[in-house]
Scaffold this active site. Structure first.
Site, PDB file in Angstrom:
ATOM      1  N   ARG B 237       0.833  -1.209   0.000  1.00 18.50           N
ATOM      2  CA  ARG B 237       0.000   0.000   0.000  1.00 18.50           C
ATOM      3  C   ARG B 237       0.869   1.261   0.000  1.00 18.50           C
ATOM      4  O   ARG B 237       0.580   2.233  -0.686  1.00 18.50           O
ATOM      5  CB  ARG B 237      -0.936  -0.008   1.212  1.00 18.50           C
ATOM      6  CG  ARG B 237      -2.017   1.057   1.157  1.00 18.50           C
ATOM      7  CD  ARG B 237      -3.049   0.737   0.091  1.00 18.50           C
ATOM      8  NE  ARG B 237      -3.940   1.864  -0.185  1.00 18.50           N
ATOM      9  CZ  ARG B 237      -3.665   2.837  -1.043  1.00 18.50           C
ATOM     10  NH1 ARG B 237      -2.530   2.836  -1.703  1.00 18.50           N
ATOM     11  NH2 ARG B 237      -4.529   3.812  -1.249  1.00 18.50           N
ATOM     12  N   CYS B 241       0.894   4.294  -2.805  1.00 20.84           N
ATOM     13  CA  CYS B 241       0.763   5.719  -2.484  1.00 20.84           C
ATOM     14  C   CYS B 241       1.929   6.502  -3.069  1.00 20.84           C
ATOM     15  O   CYS B 241       1.751   7.531  -3.702  1.00 20.84           O
ATOM     16  CB  CYS B 241       0.755   5.925  -0.963  1.00 20.84           C
ATOM     17  SG  CYS B 241      -0.892   5.927  -0.243  1.00 20.84           S
TER      18      CYS B 241
END
Lengths: 162, 280
Positions: B237, B241
């Protein structure tokens, strides 16, 4: 050939400094060297980056397009699009609140006006931390695209608000 | 008579005002805004309250997480349950050779990870710990960070802390790693020139295009992300980002991401562990 290019680049930059408007036309989108601009009153770039007004029709496109301006990622705009962002102020009627020079400044490098803003600079090519290789030395928008968006935003007057 | 009618008009106006005022007040609070879903932040937190990413997702997504039979992450968990007792490596051991039943030995473990390991002189995420065991005690090959086996195992271990509050240590030897993570969180990066703090501290509960911003907590990881159609790690994740803001991501398991994991865990200190969660 390689040698030739190396010589050409500084020459090109010099030509750009002297005659930015003509040289600008030859530039690929969003690549350095950048057009030099002057900030007035700490919050405005009164002169067009290209020396002429932009195209509002194109500007509307860049303002929506995902890999370009993508203004709607963070701002509500008076366009028919789903999922407009909310983290920035609404752009409805924005031309009644800011001058062309102020809008240009906010697109080029909003941190000049507010250093804490989360808004990216769309016409800045360096001074960043760990930029992905594909974007090193590049700006998010070309000078023409900045002008197109400024021209589009100037059409968003307060009375258009329904 | 005149006086009465003026009073009547005034009263009517007041009544209308009261009604419209009540209508505005009656606008139902969104799930992440409701007090009963808030958790008290740790001392020194920049947040007024903590709320799990769970409450920022749709009822449909929440329902998937609420039912273990519906939660797709449990396909990986089931595999990991059999892996737990499967001998692997030259030492002829399985996880259960040392740890017996996972339900007992791993209870509450994920809630306090990442931890500082004096032996290794580094901050260890649960994934590092699994590989440490595999290499040193089982004499088995390391698993890749984002492999199905590793995601399943860390989910199985995380599951044993489900419902328990996140409780990481940030003092003593962990302090400098915590501070590095805090610095990372506030460092602008990439061509977009954004730091974690810009989206997840002041702007949660708002949209950036179609992305609905949460407080960015880590209590649900590993998570089955609908966008991935797969179980995925917290470090995956992070990479997503970083890539999105046009920044060079770090490697999964890198010290930078592990420090960030520690800082994030502290930001969510007190939230209940939800691993393996379901997110959008």
């Amino acid at each position: 050939m390689k040698f030739g290019r190396r010589v050409l680049t500084p020459l090109f930059a010099a030509a750009l400094a002297v005659a930015p408007f003509a040289a600008q036309q030859a530039l690929a989108q969003g690549k350095a060297p950048l057009v030099k601009y002057k900030v007035v009153d700490e919050d405005s770039i009164p002169k067009s980056l290209t020396g002429k007004p932009g195209d509002p029709e194109k500007g509307k496109k860049w303002a929506i397009a995902g890999r370009l301006g993508h203004c709607i990622a963070c701002h509500v705009m008076p366009v028919d699009e789903p999922y407009m962002g909310e983290v920035g102020p609404s752009l409805v009627g924005v031309a009644s609140r800011y001058s062309a020079g102020q809008l240009r400044m906010l697109i080029v490098d909003p941190k000049v006006v507010n250093e804490d803003t989360m808004m990216p600079a769309f016409y800045k090519a360096d001074g960043f931390h760990r930029v992905r290789k594909a974007f090193v030395g590049k700006t998010m928008l070309s000078a023409e695209q900045v002008e197109d968006i400024v021209a589009y935003l100037l059409t968003l007057k307060e009375e258009e608000k329904q | 008579m005149l006086r009465i009618s003026i009073a009547a008009v005034a009263l009517a106006a007041f009544a209308i005002g009261a009604v419209s005022g009540a209508a505005a007040d009656d606008k139902p609070l969104q799930p992440w805004e409701r007090k009963e879903n808030h958790v008290k932040p740790p001392k020194g937190s920049p947040l007024d309250y903590l709320v799990s990413g769970y409450w920022f997702r749709t009822p449909k997504t929440r329902a998937l997480q609420d039912d273990d039979f519906e939660n797709p992450a449990f396909l990986w968990v089931e595999q990991a349950e059999s892996e737990w007792t499967t001998v692997d490596g030259k030492a002829g051991k399985s996880c259960s050779s040392c740890h017996d039943a996972v339900e007992k030995s791993m209870k509450g473990v994920s809630a306090r990870y990442p931890v500082y390991s004096a032996k290794n002189k580094k901050m260890m995420a649960i994934t590092h710990q699994v590989n440490y065991c595999r290499e040193n005690y089982m004499k088995a090959k390391k698993w890749k960070w984002e492999s199905d086996k590793m995601l399943g195992m860390t989910s199985l271990i995380g599951l044993q802390s489900r419902g328990m509050p996140v409780n990481v240590s940030i003092d003593g030897p962990a302090k400098k790693f915590f501070e590095a993570g805090e610095k990372f969180y506030h460092q602008r990066r990439g061509q977009f020139d954004l730091a974690c703090v810009h989206c997840h501290q002041g702007n949660f509960g708002m949209y950036i295009r179609a992305d609905f911003l949460s407080q960015g907590h880590s209590n649900g990881f590993p998570t089955y992300r609908l966008k991935w159609q797969k179980l995925g790690s917290l470090h995956r994740r992070f990479r997503g980002c970083n890539n999105n803001i046009r920044a060079v991501p770090y490697k999964r398991g890198s010290p930078e991401y592990t420090n960030l994991e520690l800082y994030l865990a502290w930001r969510g200190q007190g939230l209940k562990v939800e691993a393996p969660s379901v997110r959008q």
